[in-house]
Write an enzyme that holds these catalytic residues in place. Structure first.
Site, mmCIF file in Angstrom:
data_model
loop_
_atom_site.group_PDB
_atom_site.id
_atom_site.type_symbol
_atom_site.label_atom_id
_atom_site.label_comp_id
_atom_site.label_asym_id
_atom_site.label_seq_id
_atom_site.Cartn_x
_atom_site.Cartn_y
_atom_site.Cartn_z
ATOM 1 C CG HIS A 1 -2.101 -0.718 -7.966
ATOM 2 N ND1 HIS A 1 -2.745 0.092 -7.062
ATOM 3 C CD2 HIS A 1 -2.242 -1.990 -7.493
ATOM 4 C CE1 HIS A 1 -3.257 -0.655 -6.084
ATOM 5 N NE2 HIS A 1 -2.958 -1.914 -6.328
ATOM 6 N NE ARG B 1 -4.145 -1.551 -0.118
ATOM 7 C CZ ARG B 1 -4.172 -2.483 -1.068
ATOM 8 N NH1 ARG B 1 -3.140 -2.624 -1.886
ATOM 9 N NH2 ARG B 1 -5.211 -3.277 -1.201
#
Length: 311
Positions: free
Chosen positions: A274, A226
């Site tokens: 991502h 994250r």
């Protein structure tokens, strides 16, 4: 068995690619369901959800039995006060396999210093022999489903692997640390540090200036977990000072990452968009279908989120 109404409430552009696999998975699970994007809220039994979709107010869904997240991360929805029904996160073999492949590839890349060979100039015949994997210490921060799988894969390649978690864990072949004192010890032995923690109030800004300073000189940071686990300015300062030799970053506080962001322009930062662990419709549909089958059969749901822990 009743025919449950299943609302698809992720981004509309994911509907076409998800509908077929989800219908097939429901049929395979023996569930006859009405899957749609426009069920009236008071008729919905299950919500297939992604936090970046349009649905933010769950209060009209008065008969909903569960919200089934398409993502592993739930930090953007777990504190929603209108979400009072059970929330399940995505734990999917496809997510795990993707993360293991990403982490293994980038650990090997830095371990073997592959970048130096890719950029080698003609005539530069300067051999540099890397250490063997058994002499390279890798630490995985986070020993949940993804972190544990990555730690085991790296240990299988003979890396000297440690893991850190907030609560005690025991993984064969992995040196396990936990708690604040354990975190300091885990970082101090990390030639390569992989961040795979969920984002919670307890883990936000975990890798700040003080903790980055605990890494050995020249350590590598890989963050496919994250974005907010890492204090960006502190990481950039550590890179500029040479305390961290490289950072490979797949997740960011704001996505997409602005083209003006310093990460794009720093010579010792690799940005990936991502992609480390993505919900693939064919595999995540089976997890969703199994939870709907369980809900209709009165069995416990899989992968329920602990609201207090935040994941």
């Amino acid at each position: 068995m009743n025919r449950p109404n299943v609302l698809f409430a992720a981004r509309p552009d994911r509907w076409d690619e998800t509908r077929g696999p989800l219908e097939a998975a429901l049929a395979e699970a023996g569930v006859a369901a009405d899957l749609a994007t426009d069920h009236a809220p008071d008729t919905v039994d299950y919500i297939v959800y992604a936090p970046n979709g349009p649905l933010q107010d769950f209060s009209p869904f008065t008969r909903c039995k569960a919200v089934l997240n398409l993502w592993a991360g739930v930090e953007d929805v777990v504190d929603n006060p209108t979400l009072t029904m059970p929330l399940a996160r995505m734990v999917d073999p496809g997510l795990t396999e993707g993360m293991v492949e990403y982490v293994t590839a980038h650990v090997l890349r830095h371990h073997l210093n592959i970048d130096a060979d890719i950029t080698r100039k003609p005539g530069d015949w300067t051999p540099v022999t890397p250490p063997l994997a058994r002499d390279r210490k890798v630490t995985v921060l986070g020993l949940g489903a993804l972190g544990s799988a990555c730690a085991r894969a790296l240990a299988g390649l003979n890396f000297d692997v440690a893991g850190w978690s907030r609560s005690p864990k025991d993984l064969p072949g992995i040196t396990c640390f936990h708690g604040d004192e354990g975190l300091a010890d885990a970082l101090a032995r990390s030639h390569i540090c992989v961040a795979l923690l969920p984002l919670t109030p307890a883990t936000e800004d975990l890798l700040d200036a003080d903790r980055l300073a605990r890494l050995p000189e020249g350590a590598v940071v890989i963050n496919p977990g994250r974005g907010a686990l890492v204090v960006e300015d502190a990481l950039l300062a550590a890179l500029d000072e040479g305390r961290v030799s490289h950072a490979t970053m797949d997740v960011f506080r704001t996505e997409p990452l602005s083209k003006e962001h310093p990460f794009w322009h720093h010579p010792r930062v690799t940005v990936t968009p991502h992609i480390a662990s993505v919900s693939r419709p064919e595999s995540c549909a089976k997890v969703i279908a199994e939870n709907i089958r369980r809900g209709e059969a009165g069995e416990p749901f899989l992968h329920l989120v602990d609201r207090q822990a935040g994941y």
